[in-house]
Design an enzyme around this catalytic site. Structure first.
Site, short mmCIF file in Angstrom:
data_model
loop_
_atom_site.label_atom_id
_atom_site.label_comp_id
_atom_site.label_asym_id
_atom_site.label_seq_id
_atom_site.Cartn_x
_atom_site.Cartn_y
_atom_site.Cartn_z
N LYS A 76 37.34 48.64 45.85
CA LYS A 76 36.62 50.09 45.44
C LYS A 76 36.94 51.35 46.42
O LYS A 76 36.25 52.31 45.55
CB LYS A 76 35.04 49.56 46.14
CG LYS A 76 33.94 48.72 45.74
CD LYS A 76 32.99 47.94 45.85
CE LYS A 76 32.85 47.18 47.13
NZ LYS A 76 31.61 46.20 47.80
N ARG A 126 40.23 35.12 44.42
CA ARG A 126 39.81 36.08 43.83
C ARG A 126 40.22 37.03 42.48
O ARG A 126 41.94 36.41 42.16
CB ARG A 126 39.98 37.88 44.82
CG ARG A 126 41.11 38.23 45.23
CD ARG A 126 40.72 39.32 46.24
NE ARG A 126 40.35 40.54 45.99
CZ ARG A 126 39.29 40.90 46.06
NH1 ARG A 126 38.89 40.41 47.87
NH2 ARG A 126 38.95 42.30 46.23
N GLU A 158 28.53 44.42 49.76
CA GLU A 158 28.76 45.91 50.43
C GLU A 158 28.01 46.49 49.62
O GLU A 158 28.38 47.31 48.96
CB GLU A 158 29.89 46.34 51.52
CG GLU A 158 29.32 47.32 52.44
CD GLU A 158 31.00 47.75 53.03
OE1 GLU A 158 32.04 46.93 53.35
OE2 GLU A 158 30.55 48.61 53.90
P1 ATP Z 1 36.98 45.50 47.55
O1 ATP Z 1 37.64 45.49 48.65
O2 ATP Z 1 37.16 45.74 46.57
O3 ATP Z 1 35.47 47.07 48.46
P2 ATP Z 1 34.43 43.70 48.30
O4 ATP Z 1 35.44 42.08 48.55
O5 ATP Z 1 35.21 44.00 49.75
O6 ATP Z 1 36.20 44.41 47.88
P3 ATP Z 1 32.35 43.32 48.48
O7 ATP Z 1 30.92 44.11 48.26
O8 ATP Z 1 31.78 42.90 50.27
O9 ATP Z 1 33.24 43.85 47.84
O10 ATP Z 1 32.19 41.42 48.12
C1 ATP Z 1 30.55 41.23 47.73
C2 ATP Z 1 31.65 39.88 47.25
O11 ATP Z 1 32.49 39.95 45.27
C3 ATP Z 1 32.15 38.96 48.00
O12 ATP Z 1 31.53 37.31 48.59
C4 ATP Z 1 33.94 39.31 47.61
O13 ATP Z 1 34.34 37.87 48.35
C5 ATP Z 1 33.24 39.14 46.24
N1 ATP Z 1 34.57 39.59 45.10
C6 ATP Z 1 35.17 41.11 45.78
N2 ATP Z 1 36.05 41.23 44.87
C7 ATP Z 1 36.47 40.27 44.29
C8 ATP Z 1 37.28 39.62 42.73
N3 ATP Z 1 38.32 40.66 43.03
N4 ATP Z 1 37.28 38.35 42.70
C9 ATP Z 1 36.66 37.17 43.45
N5 ATP Z 1 35.74 38.13 44.01
C10 ATP Z 1 34.98 39.15 44.73
MG MG Z 2 33.31 43.80 51.49
#
Ligand code: ATP
Ligand code: MG
Length: 552
Positions: A268, A258, A34
């Site tokens: 984030k 994760r 995102e």
């Molecule tokens: P946040 O909750 O910090 O905003 P997010 O999961 O919403 O993080 P995205 O930009 O949606 O962030 O993530 C893109 C991809 O990276 C998704 O497939 C997500 O599952 C993966 N991802 C995000 N954080 C992690 C993590 N700590 N470990 C492994 N994969 C991750």
């Molecule tokens: Mg997300």
């Protein structure tokens, strides 16, 4: 299985089965960030898995921005994300956006309405929450659930056309308000949001929800393996429901654990708060777990990939030790980094009383001792030198092998010197050491004589002052998921996470191209900061030279 063949992880097993059974001819994965922040170390794990699997099995990976929330998203993030992925060394097949599919998603929504599988709900957010029930208690049907497809279609089009304010109405799937999986209790498909979108501008004032978007986007692109983190496993049945109900390409979702790291936060939202409130200097502050932060600190793509390889792909959440990551960084830099000598702040001046005044010798020293025949740098030696204050001790124990009164030490790459006299100021602080050097101990000439200690040094008239930004962990709590309820995560910010000091560097350091971190001999790894100017050269501490951490 061949003897040294690595055991397959569960995703590799699934993919090999799917390729063998002909379920898919080749694989297509996607990375779906995102664009509401910068990528962090957790994303690196996801990138390594998605791109790594595609590489291993001759498939491809799409970069798809999950941009369904216009309020938080920005092109600044879109560009930064691409830069970070490229830096890691991955190339995506297609660059796509969930917003590319808004028309198709809208069309499918009308289709669901016509089939009696979606309805417009006028309940407030609060009412919807109340009527959702709990895991034990079934939900209550919305009073608007019985609207006819005709009425729903008219209202939905009015929503699209901007007739209603934010929150006034939503479109929901009509599934089952008593479903044991709460996500099936008439999930919201569309909400009204009068906001400009970074790509579609003001074309839309209704935006699709994650669950209604993700699987269909995967399906449109013919993603074969949609890999995400564990918290999405409860969403998988709904992901499948939309695909089945719409009878579209059967993408499948798989979940992995994760990445969580000690002393590190990777939400984030919180990282954004640290940036916005000035707790750090920006998204690329070298203390940040963002990819641009660790890059600025001197971490390498090779080290990050080594780390992701080591932690593997598991289905159970765990807290990884950040020291393993630091070990990988050291491992990579030890093999590749150029070496230079830098004496720290508050050095002691050494005067070689028997070295001719005005004489300068230039020593050819290897840039990397692992390649003694490789490239070298020239290091000037003269009568007046700096050494680290920590390398001299007046009342030294017997086993102290650095410099002490009457003691001998080798100045790295050059001569053995002997401390003859200690000069102090009025407060009793050592300010100068009068030493003699032994000309016969010049490496490569004379007879070889060894002493137990070797220390680094810098020639006073030649050395250059540099600024050292010494970084430590940003947080003091090892498991940042354990911040007590009555405390804020910011209470655990480490006040010592940045300590600025000065250093005195051999001149060749300033000529280094600066594309890779360098090793300050006996001190640690440092990376030249992008804010350096010719008059103010700044180095960020990448990591210490070693620690006691053991890798199994
Ligand atoms: P946040 O909750 O910090 O905003 P997010 O999961 O919403 O993080 P995205 O930009 O949606 O962030 O993530 C893109 C991809 O990276 C998704 O497939 C997500 O599952 C993966 N991802 C995000 N954080 C992690 C993590 N700590 N470990 C492994 N994969 C991750
Ligand atoms: Mg997300």
């Amino acid at each position: 299985m061949e003897e040294n063949e690595k055991k397959l992880n569960f995703l590799e097993e699934i993919i090999e089965d799917d390729l063998k059974s002909g379920k898919c001819a080749s694989i297509l994965t996607r990375f779906p960030p995102e664009p509401n922040g910068y990528l962090h170390l957790g994303h690196a794990k996801s990138l390594c898995i998605n791109f790594g699997l595609a590489q291993k099995y001759g498939g491809k990976t799409n970069l798809r921005y999950d941009d369904t929330n216009p309020v938080k998203e920005d092109t600044e993030y879109v560009d930064a994300i691409k830069e970070d992925i490229s830096w890691l060394g991955f190339s995506w097949d297609k660059e796509l956006y969930a917003s590319d599919y808004f028309d198709q998603l809208y069309e499918w929504a009308e289709q669901l309405i016509e089939r009696g599988l979606a309805y417009v709900d006028d309940q407030t957010q609060e009412q919807m929450r109340e009527n959702r029930g709990t895991v034990e208690v079934p939900g209550t049907d919305s009073p608007w659930r019985g609207r006819t497809p005709e009425e729903n279609l008219r209202l939905f089009r009015e929503m699209r056309d901007g007739k209603y304010a934010d929150g006034e109405k939503v479109l929901r799937a009509k599934i089952d308000m008593a479903h044991p999986n709460m996500l099936f209790r008439d999930p919201i498909l569309y909400r009204i949001k009068h906001a400009s979108h970074h790509r579609t501008g003001d074309k839309w004032c209704i935006y699709p929800m994650y669950d209604y978007t993700h699987g269909q986007c995967d399906s449109i692109e013919h993603i074969t393996h949609s890999i995400c983190t564990l918290e999405f496993d409860v969403h998988r049945p709904l992901y499948d429901w939309f695909i089945k109900t719409l009878d579209i390409f059967p993408s499948h979702q798989y979940e992995f654990a994760r990445l969580n790291l000690t002393y590190t936060l990777m939400s984030k939202r919180k990282l954004l708060e640290l940036v916005q409130k000035g707790y750090v200097a920006g998204w690329d502050d070298p203390r940040m777990p963002t990819l641009c932060g660790v890059r600025r600190r001197g971490y390498t793509p090779e080290a990050l990939k080594m780390f992701c390889e080591k932690i593997g792909v598991s289905k159970r959440d765990q807290l990884m030790d950040i020291q393993l990551l630091e070990w990988c960084v050291r491992q990579d830099l030890n093999a590749r980094a150029n070496r230079y000598m830098v004496v720290g702040e508050d050095p002691i001046k050494v005067v070689l009383t028997n070295y001719p005044e005005g004489q300068v010798e230039w020593f050819d020293c290897p840039l990397n001792p692992a390649e003694p025949e490789g490239a070298s740098r020239r290091v000037p030696f003269s009568r007046e030198l700096y050494i680290d204050r920590a390398d001299f001790m007046e009342d030294a124990p017997k086993k102290y092998f650095r410099l002490k009164p009457e003691g001998e030490v080798r100045l790295k790459y050059t001569y053995i010197i002997k401390c003859e006299e200690v000069v102090k100021d009025a407060e009793g602080k050592v300010v100068e050491l009068h030493c003699t050097y032994d000309p016969s101990t010049r490496p490569g000439g004379g007879e070889w004589r060894s002493v137990k200690g070797t220390i680094h040094w810098a020639s006073v008239p030649h050395c250059r002052e540099v600024e050292l930004r010494n970084y430590d962990r940003l947080f003091t709590l090892a498991d940042m998921s354990q911040v007590p309820e009555d405390r804020d995560y910011k209470d655990f910010l480490n006040p010592e996470s940045l300590v600025v000091s000065k250093g005195y560097a051999e001149p060749a350091l300033l000529d280094d191209a600066g594309t890779l971190a360098v090793q300050f001999e006996r001190i640690g790894y440092y990376f030249r900061d992008k804010d350096s100017t010719p008059d103010r050269v700044i180095f960020n501490k990448t990591t210490a030279l070693k620690d006691s951490y053991k890798v199994e």
